[in-house]
Design a protein around this motif. Structure first.
Motif, mmCIF file in Angstrom:
data_model
loop_
_atom_site.group_PDB
_atom_site.id
_atom_site.type_symbol
_atom_site.label_atom_id
_atom_site.label_comp_id
_atom_site.label_asym_id
_atom_site.label_seq_id
_atom_site.Cartn_x
_atom_site.Cartn_y
_atom_site.Cartn_z
ATOM 1 N N TYR A 179 0.837 -1.203 0.000
ATOM 2 C CA TYR A 179 0.000 0.000 0.000
ATOM 3 C C TYR A 179 0.876 1.258 0.000
ATOM 4 O O TYR A 179 0.621 2.207 -0.747
ATOM 5 C CB TYR A 179 -0.914 0.009 1.224
ATOM 6 N N LEU A 180 1.893 1.244 0.841
ATOM 7 C CA LEU A 180 2.778 2.410 0.934
ATOM 8 C C LEU A 180 3.622 2.569 -0.333
ATOM 9 O O LEU A 180 4.016 3.686 -0.685
ATOM 10 C CB LEU A 180 3.678 2.289 2.166
ATOM 11 N N ARG A 181 3.869 1.465 -1.014
ATOM 12 C CA ARG A 181 4.618 1.545 -2.275
ATOM 13 C C ARG A 181 3.856 2.387 -3.300
ATOM 14 O O ARG A 181 4.442 3.166 -4.048
ATOM 15 C CB ARG A 181 4.850 0.137 -2.813
ATOM 16 N N ILE A 182 2.534 2.222 -3.332
ATOM 17 C CA ILE A 182 1.722 3.004 -4.261
ATOM 18 C C ILE A 182 1.801 4.491 -3.914
ATOM 19 O O ILE A 182 1.928 5.352 -4.798
ATOM 20 C CB ILE A 182 0.263 2.498 -4.245
ATOM 21 N N VAL A 183 1.752 4.807 -2.622
ATOM 22 C CA VAL A 183 1.879 6.208 -2.190
ATOM 23 C C VAL A 183 3.237 6.759 -2.589
ATOM 24 O O VAL A 183 3.358 7.899 -3.072
ATOM 25 C CB VAL A 183 1.668 6.321 -0.671
ATOM 26 N N LYS A 184 4.274 5.944 -2.431
ATOM 27 C CA LYS A 184 5.629 6.374 -2.811
ATOM 28 C C LYS A 184 5.710 6.668 -4.302
ATOM 29 O O LYS A 184 6.301 7.680 -4.729
ATOM 30 C CB LYS A 184 6.623 5.283 -2.407
ATOM 31 N N LEU A 185 5.125 5.807 -5.134
ATOM 32 C CA LEU A 185 5.143 6.024 -6.585
ATOM 33 C C LEU A 185 4.429 7.321 -6.954
ATOM 34 O O LEU A 185 4.879 8.065 -7.826
ATOM 35 C CB LEU A 185 4.482 4.843 -7.301
ATOM 36 N N MET A 186 3.315 7.594 -6.287
ATOM 37 C CA MET A 186 2.527 8.771 -6.641
ATOM 38 C C MET A 186 3.208 10.070 -6.223
ATOM 39 O O MET A 186 3.103 11.086 -6.915
ATOM 40 C CB MET A 186 1.137 8.690 -5.991
ATOM 41 N N TYR A 187 3.932 10.048 -5.107
ATOM 42 C CA TYR A 187 4.433 11.306 -4.538
ATOM 43 C C TYR A 187 5.942 11.511 -4.690
ATOM 44 O O TYR A 187 6.408 12.644 -4.573
ATOM 45 C CB TYR A 187 4.057 11.395 -3.055
ATOM 46 N N PHE A 188 6.699 10.451 -4.934
ATOM 47 C CA PHE A 188 8.155 10.608 -4.942
ATOM 48 C C PHE A 188 8.813 10.226 -6.255
ATOM 49 O O PHE A 188 10.018 10.427 -6.415
ATOM 50 C CB PHE A 188 8.769 9.786 -3.795
ATOM 51 N N ASP A 189 8.044 9.658 -7.210
ATOM 52 C CA ASP A 189 8.639 9.297 -8.500
ATOM 53 C C ASP A 189 8.284 10.356 -9.550
ATOM 54 O O ASP A 189 7.320 11.104 -9.400
ATOM 55 C CB ASP A 189 8.132 7.923 -8.961
ATOM 56 N N GLU A 190 9.081 10.368 -10.596
ATOM 57 C CA GLU A 190 8.817 11.309 -11.687
ATOM 58 C C GLU A 190 7.555 10.889 -12.427
ATOM 59 O O GLU A 190 7.288 9.690 -12.582
ATOM 60 C CB GLU A 190 10.010 11.342 -12.643
ATOM 61 N N PRO A 191 6.790 11.876 -12.914
ATOM 62 C CA PRO A 191 5.503 11.541 -13.548
ATOM 63 C C PRO A 191 5.659 10.652 -14.771
ATOM 64 O O PRO A 191 6.572 10.822 -15.574
ATOM 65 C CB PRO A 191 4.936 12.908 -13.937
ATOM 66 N N ALA A 192 4.771 9.692 -14.877
ATOM 67 C CA ALA A 192 4.638 8.920 -16.113
ATOM 68 C C ALA A 192 3.698 9.715 -17.024
ATOM 69 O O ALA A 192 3.398 10.877 -16.769
ATOM 70 C CB ALA A 192 4.072 7.541 -15.802
ATOM 71 N N GLU A 193 3.235 9.090 -18.075
ATOM 72 C CA GLU A 193 2.300 9.779 -18.960
ATOM 73 C C GLU A 193 1.015 10.091 -18.200
ATOM 74 O O GLU A 193 0.467 9.238 -17.492
ATOM 75 C CB GLU A 193 1.991 8.894 -20.172
ATOM 76 N N ALA A 194 0.525 11.315 -18.314
ATOM 77 C CA ALA A 194 -0.635 11.759 -17.541
ATOM 78 C C ALA A 194 -1.895 11.027 -17.997
ATOM 79 O O ALA A 194 -2.027 10.628 -19.152
ATOM 80 C CB ALA A 194 -0.816 13.266 -17.693
ATOM 81 N N PHE A 195 -2.833 10.866 -17.057
ATOM 82 C CA PHE A 195 -4.120 10.259 -17.383
ATOM 83 C C PHE A 195 -4.999 11.271 -18.098
ATOM 84 O O PHE A 195 -4.829 12.475 -17.974
ATOM 85 C CB PHE A 195 -4.814 9.773 -16.113
#
Length: 484
Positions: free
Chosen positions: A425-441
């Motif tokens: 669960y926390l991995r998903i939060v990390k991807l959303m807030y700390f990784d560079e953006p992927a292609e926008a939705f």
């Protein structure tokens, strides 16, 4: 002549009659009437919700003893109706975009929901099976509703084959129970079990074997380990709104059914079935925590997450007490809102008008869709059980019930599994807030989806404000089950 008492089954009668009328309407209007049929179905769910809400507190038997209307059943029915109505609303834009806009879709959801309401109020092994199969047959079809897509057809076929196997186990268990007890009525079974315990006699071994098979068949319906094997493939292959439906309303109904079956007719055999529930609860929590770590598809991750959450809910059943059932009711209330919100986010994952399901597609979501990222983070933190979000209180009351019942090992292992499960669960939060953006939705996400996301987020964040009245409601519902 047995007393029918049709007023006690008014919501079910409403859904049955409405389902047949909507089928006729759909035939005359064709697929162009799908939107109308869908909104009429939602309106019918709303009317049934109001009818049930207005009759909470009753304790009536209907249809010659096959059906019982009590506070426990009413509480669970309200949750099932919320899940069904919200998933239908979420599905509207999806089915129109994906060429699935056929009037049969909302009608099938309606008949599945009718089966759920009948399951929840079953007071006999025969009515239990009829409600269960009405739900299951509808779910087999909606799982494979995108018949031109290989993954959807495969999901429907797997669910059908394994569902038929579980139904066979269920029927075999019911036949064993009937053969050794001479009755299928929950009330008569409860009286017989109480008589055996009072006399100091052990229950017939054949009846215990039947109870094991019955438990196995019901465990399949809630996707508890080791009867979980269909869940990841069906969740991944089914259309996303169908997956959202699978993860919410049917889980609530099946959980209500297994709780009623174990507590009412077989409550005096706690020593015989507690070890079964103890094992499948622990196995579900552990597998749900560990197997989801390696997943890259968010729908498969949610499948393993749902297995883990069912494991936590079963802890309350293993306790076999009124406090344990109250914990289950609170947990399922929170669970349904967390899942509806999460699947609303998943339905918003579109790039260039194509659905994406990879967890890595969420990278940098906080920078491209900050409100959606905030909502999804709230759901993830709540599922992980982090205070003061709603999920924390669900797990708290479940584990407190286990400790009060003396199930210390189960409670400790459940907390450990919860900590392990927090990783993905926390991995998903990390991807959303700390990784560079992927292609926008793609934008926009739609008014209906915005309302569902907002409502679910508010419930998860602010449940603590109404926790007292909710606990009172769950306590009343749990007490009615034990009084019955």
């Amino acid at each position: 002549m047995p007393e029918l008492n049709l007023s006690a089954v008014l919501p079910e009668l409403l859904l049955a009659v409405a389902g047949m009328l909507l089928l006729i309407l759909g035939v005359f209007r064709g697929n162009s009437g799908t939107r109308l049929v869908l909104w009429l179905t939602v309106a019918i769910f709303a009317v049934a919700f109001v009818i049930i809400l207005g009759s909470i507190g009753r304790n009536e038997v209907a249809l010659g003893g096959l059906f019982v209307a009590d506070a426990f059943g009413d509480f669970m029915k309200l949750l099932a109706l919320i899940g069904s109505a919200v998933t239908l609303i979420m599905s509207l834009r999806f089915i129109e975009r994906e060429d699935m806009a056929r009037f049969e879709f909302p009608v099938l959801i309606l008949f599945a929901t009718l089966g759920m309401l009948l399951m929840i109020s079953a007071n006999d092994l025969l009515s239990l099976y009829m409600g269960l199969e009405l739900q299951s047959l509808s779910l087999y079809v909606v799982a494979a509703f995108r018949r031109d897509h290989l993954r959807s057809s495969e999901a429907g076929l797997k669910y059908f084959v394994l569902g038929a196997l579980s139904s066979g186990m269920l029927l075999y268990g019911m036949s064993m129970i009937y053969g050794f007890a001479g009755t299928t009525s929950f009330e008569a079974l409860a009286g017989l079990m109480a008589q055996k315990v009072a006399a100091g006699d052990a229950p017939p071994i054949g009846l215990v074997v039947g109870l094991v098979f019955l438990s196995a068949g019901l465990a399949f319906k809630i996707s508890a380990v080791p009867f979980h094997m269909w869940t990841p493939d069906v969740y991944e292959g089914a259309p996303t709104p169908v997956t959202a439906f699978f993860a919410t309303a049917p889980k609530v109904a099946a959980m209500a059914l297994i709780v009623r079956v174990m507590i009412e007719p077989f409550g005096d055999l706690l020593a015989q079935w507690q070890q079964i529930i103890w094992f499948i609860s622990l196995a579900s929590m552990v597998l749900g925590a560990v197997a989801a770590i390696a997943q890259t598809n968010i729908k498969r991750l949610m499948a393993y997450s749902s297995i883990g959450h069912i494991g936590y809910a079963l802890v309350g059943l293993a306790a076999g007490t009124e406090e344990g059932v109250r914990g289950i009711l609170l947990y399922l209330t929170i669970y349904i809102f967390m899942n509806l919100g999460t699947f609303a986010c998943i339905l918003c994952m579109r790039q260039k008008d194509v659905m994406v399901e990879g967890i890595d597609d969420l990278k940098g979501l906080s920078k491209t869709h900050p409100l959606m990222a905030f909502a999804l983070a709230a759901f993830m933190f709540s599922m992980a059980g982090i205070p003061p979000l709603a999920g924390f209180f669900g797990k708290l009351y479940i584990f407190l019930a286990a400790i009060e019942a003396g199930l210390y090992y189960l409670a400790v292992l459940g907390v450990v599994a919860s900590v392990v499960g927090a990783f993905y669960y926390l991995r998903i939060v990390k991807l959303m807030y700390f990784d560079e953006p992927a292609e926008a939705f793609d934008r926009p996400i739609g008014r209906e989806m915005s309302l569902i996301l907002t409502g679910s987020t508010v419930v998860v964040l602010l449940l603590i404000i109404v926790l007292g009245p909710l606990l009172d409601g769950t306590a009343m519902a749990a007490a009615s089950l034990f009084e019955g």
